[in-house]
Motif scaffolding. Sequence first.
Motif, PDB file in Angstrom:
ATOM      1  N   ASP A   1      36.490  44.597  45.292  1.00 56.07           N
ATOM      2  CA  ASP A   1      36.810  45.979  44.923  1.00 56.07           C
ATOM      3  C   ASP A   1      37.274  46.022  43.467  1.00 56.07           C
ATOM      4  O   ASP A   1      38.201  45.294  43.078  1.00 56.07           O
ATOM      5  N   PHE A   2      36.643  46.870  42.677  1.00 54.89           N
ATOM      6  CA  PHE A   2      36.931  46.924  41.239  1.00 54.89           C
ATOM      7  C   PHE A   2      38.379  47.293  40.955  1.00 54.89           C
ATOM      8  O   PHE A   2      39.041  46.654  40.129  1.00 54.89           O
ATOM      9  N   GLU A   3      38.885  48.334  41.623  1.00 55.01           N
ATOM     10  CA  GLU A   3      40.239  48.802  41.330  1.00 55.01           C
ATOM     11  C   GLU A   3      41.284  47.737  41.672  1.00 55.01           C
ATOM     12  O   GLU A   3      42.269  47.559  40.951  1.00 55.01           O
ATOM     13  N   GLU A   4      41.066  47.033  42.781  1.00 52.81           N
ATOM     14  CA  GLU A   4      41.997  45.964  43.155  1.00 52.81           C
ATOM     15  C   GLU A   4      41.971  44.834  42.129  1.00 52.81           C
ATOM     16  O   GLU A   4      43.013  44.290  41.758  1.00 52.81           O
ATOM     17  N   ALA A   5      40.767  44.490  41.669  1.00 50.11           N
ATOM     18  CA  ALA A   5      40.629  43.438  40.661  1.00 50.11           C
ATOM     19  C   ALA A   5      41.289  43.859  39.351  1.00 50.11           C
ATOM     20  O   ALA A   5      42.003  43.064  38.705  1.00 50.11           O
ATOM     21  N   LYS A   6      41.082  45.098  38.964  1.00 49.58           N
ATOM     22  CA  LYS A   6      41.675  45.625  37.731  1.00 49.58           C
ATOM     23  C   LYS A   6      43.205  45.590  37.805  1.00 49.58           C
ATOM     24  O   LYS A   6      43.877  45.166  36.860  1.00 49.58           O
TER      25      LYS A   6
ATOM     26  N   THR B   1      41.892  39.186  26.281  1.00 51.37           N
ATOM     27  CA  THR B   1      42.682  40.415  26.444  1.00 51.37           C
ATOM     28  C   THR B   1      42.433  40.986  27.834  1.00 51.37           C
ATOM     29  O   THR B   1      41.424  40.676  28.483  1.00 51.37           O
ATOM     30  N   VAL B   2      43.341  41.845  28.276  1.00 49.37           N
ATOM     31  CA  VAL B   2      43.182  42.526  29.566  1.00 49.37           C
ATOM     32  C   VAL B   2      41.913  43.372  29.549  1.00 49.37           C
ATOM     33  O   VAL B   2      41.157  43.424  30.531  1.00 49.37           O
ATOM     34  N   GLU B   3      41.643  44.004  28.419  1.00 51.74           N
ATOM     35  CA  GLU B   3      40.462  44.868  28.308  1.00 51.74           C
ATOM     36  C   GLU B   3      39.172  44.073  28.508  1.00 51.74           C
ATOM     37  O   GLU B   3      38.246  44.527  29.194  1.00 51.74           O
ATOM     38  N   GLN B   4      39.099  42.881  27.911  1.00 50.16           N
ATOM     39  CA  GLN B   4      37.906  42.029  28.076  1.00 50.16           C
ATOM     40  C   GLN B   4      37.731  41.622  29.532  1.00 50.16           C
ATOM     41  O   GLN B   4      36.610  41.589  30.051  1.00 50.16           O
ATOM     42  N   ALA B   5      38.837  41.310  30.199  1.00 47.10           N
ATOM     43  CA  ALA B   5      38.773  40.894  31.591  1.00 47.10           C
ATOM     44  C   ALA B   5      38.294  42.038  32.483  1.00 47.10           C
ATOM     45  O   ALA B   5      37.444  41.850  33.357  1.00 47.10           O
ATOM     46  N   VAL B   6      38.820  43.236  32.244  1.00 39.51           N
ATOM     47  CA  VAL B   6      38.411  44.404  33.039  1.00 39.51           C
ATOM     48  C   VAL B   6      36.939  44.715  32.805  1.00 39.51           C
ATOM     49  O   VAL B   6      36.192  45.033  33.740  1.00 39.51           O
ATOM     50  N   GLU B   7      36.504  44.581  31.545  1.00 44.44           N
ATOM     51  CA  GLU B   7      35.082  44.806  31.233  1.00 44.44           C
ATOM     52  C   GLU B   7      34.194  43.811  31.970  1.00 44.44           C
ATOM     53  O   GLU B   7      33.134  44.160  32.505  1.00 44.44           O
ATOM     54  N   ALA B   8      34.629  42.544  32.021  1.00 44.16           N
ATOM     55  CA  ALA B   8      33.843  41.514  32.728  1.00 44.16           C
ATOM     56  C   ALA B   8      33.745  41.832  34.212  1.00 44.16           C
ATOM     57  O   ALA B   8      32.669  41.702  34.820  1.00 44.16           O
ATOM     58  N   VAL B   9      34.850  42.252  34.811  1.00 43.87           N
ATOM     59  CA  VAL B   9      34.849  42.609  36.235  1.00 43.87           C
ATOM     60  C   VAL B   9      33.945  43.810  36.485  1.00 43.87           C
ATOM     61  O   VAL B   9      33.201  43.857  37.466  1.00 43.87           O
ATOM     62  N   GLN B  10      33.986  44.769  35.562  1.00 46.77           N
ATOM     63  CA  GLN B  10      33.129  45.950  35.702  1.00 46.77           C
ATOM     64  C   GLN B  10      31.653  45.557  35.666  1.00 46.77           C
ATOM     65  O   GLN B  10      30.846  46.044  36.471  1.00 46.77           O
ATOM     66  N   GLU B  11      31.299  44.663  34.737  1.00 39.76           N
ATOM     67  CA  GLU B  11      29.897  44.216  34.641  1.00 39.76           C
ATOM     68  C   GLU B  11      29.446  43.531  35.926  1.00 39.76           C
ATOM     69  O   GLU B  11      28.309  43.686  36.364  1.00 39.76           O
TER      70      GLU B  11
END
Length: 420
Positions: free
Chosen positions: A126-131, A159-169
């Motif tokens: 789940d994206f939101e849980e991962a974020k 960075t947190v932003e890079q990690a969230v972007e990777a999870v989104q991809e």
Amino acid sequence: MKLLVVGSGGREHAIAKNLLESQGVEQVFVAPGNDGMTLDGLDLVDIGISEHSKLIEFAKENDIAWSFIGPDDALAAGIVDDFNQAGLKAFGPSRLAAELEWSKDFAKEIMVKYGVPTAAYGTFSDFEEAKSYIEKQGAPIVVKADGLALGKGVVVAETVEQAVEAVQEMLLDNKFGDSGARVVIEEFLDGEEFSLFAFVNGDKFYIMPTAQDHKRAYDGDKGPNTGGMGAYAPVPHLPQSVVAQSIETIVKPVLKGMIAEGRSYLGVLYTGLILAADGPKVIEFNSRFGDPETQIILPRLTSDFAQNITDILDKKEPAITWLDEGVTLGVVVASEGYPLDYEKGLPLPEKTDGDIITYYAGAKFAENSRALLSNGGRVYMLVTTADTVSAAQEKIYDQLKKQDTTGLFYRTDIGSKANK
């Protein structure tokens, strides 16, 4: 004895070449292989790695003594199980044993259950849980696609932003398909990475020389992750005590754990390790030889490779010996743009002879010609052995400077960590 190697890259070229040099081996087939391999007397078979029934039929018709399975996706698809069910010997783990590689979440569960040191982690679909987990943990942090992704499904986010972007991809944009339907998010471990390989049958294992791969595309460990741009073995500055500790705290408990889980392991086990402040920890397991590490480890084998594998398959004690002096180093030459978009069909330099070996990964003959052209991201690799890392670097890079590598690129710092 006739043997079959399944796969097409530089790893399979090194395996097949070494097998053909063994006593008692009259012919080695590679399916599907690549045209560059034929320059070393290997015979190509036009059957894909996913065509199990055709490979089995070929092995039976050609009286193949046993087959060596190279690629991770073939092992994950249960090729060894299919060969065994057909009464054929194959060197590689079953599908269930290979899950150590094809599911990072499973590997983590095994490590936690059997007390193997590794990074703290969470698994999410789940994206939101991962974020939320990433925001709580902070950066740097590591995001991995759970399944196989050709060595490219790992993002070390600063960075947190890079990690969230990777999870989104992975989870939302489906970048890696089913392989990224789940993600494993790990704490970032600081330290020097190294590779430890072993031939395995059940609880019997035979450790190979340590190696160090270079995953990033460009000098200084910059750029995107690749399948590997070069490697050297052994790692001269790595204390033997670290190897011994890795065997006791990681290799032994994992193999015993796999037996306890009903997944007894046969084949090559790759353990990707990092030497953290509190000792070696596992980054990942691979259920097969690494590429490009195979190309620099096998030239150090001084015993009969085919006999060694035959003995392991027959549960006999193999007489495995290694070169105990010098360093073997190799540099990958890749197509410009790799690991993203790249051109094919570029003319390649002539194969080297003597003490510099050329292993081909993505090469094909031009139409109506024996001229080799590029046909992949990683195209070929030059490998040599010398007294020191510096001496090996000098030999390889002097050779590369003489070659026309228009449209291709390579790192110029393979092995430099050993000189620091």
